[in-house]
Design a protein around this motif. Structure first.
Motif, PDB file in Angstrom:
ATOM      1  N   SER A 184     -17.346 -43.137  17.044  1.00  0.00           N
ATOM      2  CA  SER A 184     -18.571 -43.920  16.925  1.00  0.00           C
ATOM      3  C   SER A 184     -19.365 -43.812  18.216  1.00  0.00           C
ATOM      4  O   SER A 184     -18.830 -43.455  19.264  1.00  0.00           O
ATOM      5  N   THR A 201     -23.396 -38.633  17.951  1.00  0.00           N
ATOM      6  CA  THR A 201     -23.600 -37.797  16.766  1.00  0.00           C
ATOM      7  C   THR A 201     -22.398 -36.870  16.623  1.00  0.00           C
ATOM      8  O   THR A 201     -22.322 -35.809  17.243  1.00  0.00           O
ATOM      9  N   PHE A 202     -21.458 -37.301  15.806  1.00  0.00           N
ATOM     10  CA  PHE A 202     -20.144 -36.656  15.711  1.00  0.00           C
ATOM     11  C   PHE A 202     -20.252 -35.166  15.406  1.00  0.00           C
ATOM     12  O   PHE A 202     -19.550 -34.343  16.001  1.00  0.00           O
ATOM     13  N   ASP A 203     -21.125 -34.797  14.475  1.00  0.00           N
ATOM     14  CA  ASP A 203     -21.148 -33.398  14.039  1.00  0.00           C
ATOM     15  C   ASP A 203     -21.908 -32.478  14.992  1.00  0.00           C
ATOM     16  O   ASP A 203     -22.184 -31.325  14.650  1.00  0.00           O
ATOM     17  N   ARG A 208     -11.599 -32.111  10.189  1.00  0.00           N
ATOM     18  CA  ARG A 208     -12.590 -33.147  10.477  1.00  0.00           C
ATOM     19  C   ARG A 208     -13.413 -33.428   9.237  1.00  0.00           C
ATOM     20  O   ARG A 208     -13.595 -32.545   8.379  1.00  0.00           O
ATOM     21  N   ASN A 214     -17.086 -34.753   8.819  1.00  0.00           N
ATOM     22  CA  ASN A 214     -18.303 -35.154   9.521  1.00  0.00           C
ATOM     23  C   ASN A 214     -19.054 -36.274   8.804  1.00  0.00           C
ATOM     24  O   ASN A 214     -19.780 -37.043   9.428  1.00  0.00           O
ATOM     25  N   ASN A 250     -17.234 -39.260  10.136  1.00  0.00           N
ATOM     26  CA  ASN A 250     -17.027 -39.315  11.594  1.00  0.00           C
ATOM     27  C   ASN A 250     -15.551 -39.436  11.954  1.00  0.00           C
ATOM     28  O   ASN A 250     -15.160 -40.276  12.788  1.00  0.00           O
ATOM     29  N   LYS A 293     -13.311 -35.864  22.760  1.00  0.00           N
ATOM     30  CA  LYS A 293     -14.610 -35.259  22.450  1.00  0.00           C
ATOM     31  C   LYS A 293     -14.936 -34.174  23.470  1.00  0.00           C
ATOM     32  O   LYS A 293     -14.767 -34.377  24.683  1.00  0.00           O
TER      33      LYS A 293
END
Lengths: 125, 106
Positions: A25, A28-30, A72, A74, A77, A98
């Protein structure tokens, strides 16, 4: 605030399977590659596996190749690590990490800029 | 695989003193080296990347230098919160960490 929260660790017998997960969180994960890094008690960190921003590039440490699978989602998340045929030497605190870039191969200047608090995997009979 | 060797294993210093930590690579990694700090019970935290660039939030008393095979992390004047374990990491060829240097209070 960028945050990673791992879950799914626990006690498992040698030879069995376990799946650990990570909820991301605050970013922007992707847009970013993600990794699993483990740390055995009293030892330094060890990179386990990485996955590119779009999931198309994955890689593993030789010590887990053929036994672990990173994935993953996306849309949710989330990051996962499926661990099969677990060994005593896999026992460690597993961190979700990350990357500061979308991939890591070909991006040597980047680094691991956000770490979760880890989930403990204990392998014992 | 590139092997990173950190020295010394333990550094005993007093607050206010200067700390100099070394990381040596088994082959050239250009400038592609990062430093992390780990306080007991916490996850590692990125301090320095690309050998000398401070990460967001890293105090100015931390500086990194070096290229090729020899790198140094310097803490100009140790604060109480700086006593921790420090790891170097490279991603020029594979992805490896050093064995760590513990900076302890003398």
């Amino acid at each position: 605030e960028e945050q990673l929260v791992e879950s799914g660790g626990g006690l498992v017998q040698p030879g069995r399977s376990l799946r650990v997960s990570c909820a991301a969180s605050g970013f922007t994960f992707d847009n970013y590659a993600m990794h699993w890094v483990r740390q055995a008690p009293g030892k330094g960190p060890e990179w386990v596996s990485g996955i590119s921003w779009n999931g198309l590039i994955v890689d593993y440490a030789d010590s887990v190749k053929g036994r672990f699978t990173i994935s993953r989602d996306n849309a949710k998340n989330s990051l996962h690590l499926q661990m099969n045929s677990l060994r005593v030497e896999d026992m460690a605190l597993y961190y979700c990490v990350k990357d500061s870039g979308p991939e890591w191969i070909g991006y040597p200047r980047d680094a691991f800029d956000v770490w979760g608090q880890g989930t403990l995997v204990t392998v014992s009979s | 695989e590139v092997v990173l060797t950190q020295s010394p294993a333990t550094l005993s210093l007093s607050p206010g003193e200067r700390a100099t930590l070394s990381c040596r690579a088994s082959q050239s990694v250009s400038s592609y080296l990062a430093w992390y700090q780990q306080i007991p019970g916490q996850a590692p935290r990125l301090l320095i990347y690309d050998a000398s660039k401070r990460a967001t939030g890293t105090p100015a008393r931390f500086s990194g230098s070096g290229s090729g095979t020899d790198f140094t992390l310097t803490v100009s004047s140790l604060e109480p919160e700086d006593f921790a374990v420090y790891y170097c990491q490279q991603r020029s060829n594979g992805l490896t960490f050093g064995g760590g240097t513990k900076v302890e209070i003398k």
